[in-house]
Design a protein around this motif. Structure first.
Motif, mmCIF file in Angstrom:
data_model
loop_
_atom_site.group_PDB
_atom_site.id
_atom_site.type_symbol
_atom_site.label_atom_id
_atom_site.label_comp_id
_atom_site.label_asym_id
_atom_site.label_seq_id
_atom_site.Cartn_x
_atom_site.Cartn_y
_atom_site.Cartn_z
ATOM 1 N N SER A 9 0.617 -1.088 0.113
ATOM 2 C CA SER A 9 0.042 -0.135 -0.064
ATOM 3 C C SER A 9 0.930 1.156 0.002
ATOM 4 O O SER A 9 2.211 1.109 0.265
ATOM 5 N N LYS A 10 0.103 2.458 -0.261
ATOM 6 C CA LYS A 10 1.178 3.478 -0.266
ATOM 7 C C LYS A 10 1.582 3.925 1.176
ATOM 8 O O LYS A 10 2.682 4.569 1.423
ATOM 9 N N SER A 11 1.049 3.092 2.422
ATOM 10 C CA SER A 11 1.791 3.473 3.688
ATOM 11 C C SER A 11 2.784 2.453 3.772
ATOM 12 O O SER A 11 3.438 2.394 4.876
ATOM 13 N N THR A 26 -7.057 -0.742 -4.069
ATOM 14 C CA THR A 26 -5.820 -0.074 -4.367
ATOM 15 C C THR A 26 -5.845 0.106 -6.016
ATOM 16 O O THR A 26 -5.911 -0.999 -6.454
ATOM 17 N N TYR A 61 -3.220 0.983 -8.613
ATOM 18 C CA TYR A 61 -1.606 1.341 -9.016
ATOM 19 C C TYR A 61 -1.680 1.998 -10.304
ATOM 20 O O TYR A 61 -1.936 1.176 -11.412
ATOM 21 N N THR A 97 2.328 3.813 -9.103
ATOM 22 C CA THR A 97 1.875 4.938 -8.011
ATOM 23 C C THR A 97 0.383 4.528 -7.531
ATOM 24 O O THR A 97 -0.486 4.303 -8.207
ATOM 25 N N ASP A 98 0.243 4.261 -6.241
ATOM 26 C CA ASP A 98 -0.897 4.270 -5.468
ATOM 27 C C ASP A 98 -1.710 5.625 -5.701
ATOM 28 O O ASP A 98 -1.443 6.550 -4.852
#
Length: 225
Positions: free
Chosen positions: A127-129, A160, A162, A171-172
């Motif tokens: 994930s972006k996190s 999600t 991408y 990129t998310d």
């Protein structure tokens, strides 16, 4: 859990990639919630994962197990669920994307019939996190019509999207495209890109479900194990 046919080596015959989940020994004991005493479905992490398998089409109606031959055994066994195909780097060969359950997702870049895992370096592994998600299903499509195939993954948390940046990275953009928070309280299962209104833009359909955590029938007396 899922599979797909594709001519990965461009020899004119469809090969097969099979996504496996976990190994289930017959000696496995039931899992019991210590607070309620109810029998639960065992958490995936209580059982060993199973390796995915690649079958090469021999061209005569038979297949050969060729996972090692095409270098798809370079990753550890994890619990796979969804699969998607696409030529993400436009080199003429079809790549493989696998959504994994609580493990980083895989992106196998097809280098002319041999594969290299690139998900962590390219971006669509986490994930972006920076955390692994509970990937359920995958679909591939060019959602923004820029000529590059993007990846959409349903999860038990937020889904999600991408975006393929065209330079080998993703990129998310879930929040930027209003696909993140709106799905946070739902368990996403199946998904499909499709232009439902014929306006030239791909829309998304997501089938949501529920993950039941106990096997005991309502009203049944808990078993003493």
């Amino acid at each position: 859990m899922s599979c797909g046919f594709c001519d990965f080596d461009l020899d004119g015959d469809l090969d097969l990639y099979v996504v496996n989940y976990l190994q289930y020994p017959t000696s496995t004991k039931p899992c019991v919630n210590l607070k309620t005493g109810l029998i639960e479905y065992c958490h995936p992490h209580t059982l060993p994962p199973a390796m995915d398998v690649y079958y090469k089409n021999n061209g005569d109606g038979t297949f050969s197990q060729a996972t090692s031959e095409v270098r798809l055994d370079s990753v550890p066994s994890v619990r796979g669920l969804g699969i998607g195909f696409g030529d993400f780097n436009a080199n003429g060969f079809t790549d493989i994307y696998v959504a994994n359950d609580t493990d980083p997702n895989f992106l196998f870049s097809n280098r002319g019939g041999l594969f290299e895992e690139m998900a962590v370096a390219a971006g669509p592994a986490l994930s972006k996190s920076g955390w692994p998600e509970v990937g359920m299903d995958v679909d591939v499509g060019d959602y923004n019509n820029d000529g590059w195939l993007d990846i959409f993954v349903t999860n038990t948390e937020s889904n999600t999207l991408y975006q393929n940046m065209g330079d080998g990275t993703f990129t998310d953009v879930s929040e930027l495209t209003n696909l993140g928070g709106v799905t946070a309280t739902l368990v996403g299962f199946g998904t499909k890109f499709m232009d439902f209104d014929n306006d030239g833009n791909l829309d998304l359909f997501v089938a949501n479900g529920y993950a039941q955590d106990e096997t005991t029938v309502k009203g049944q007396v808990p078993l003493a194990l």
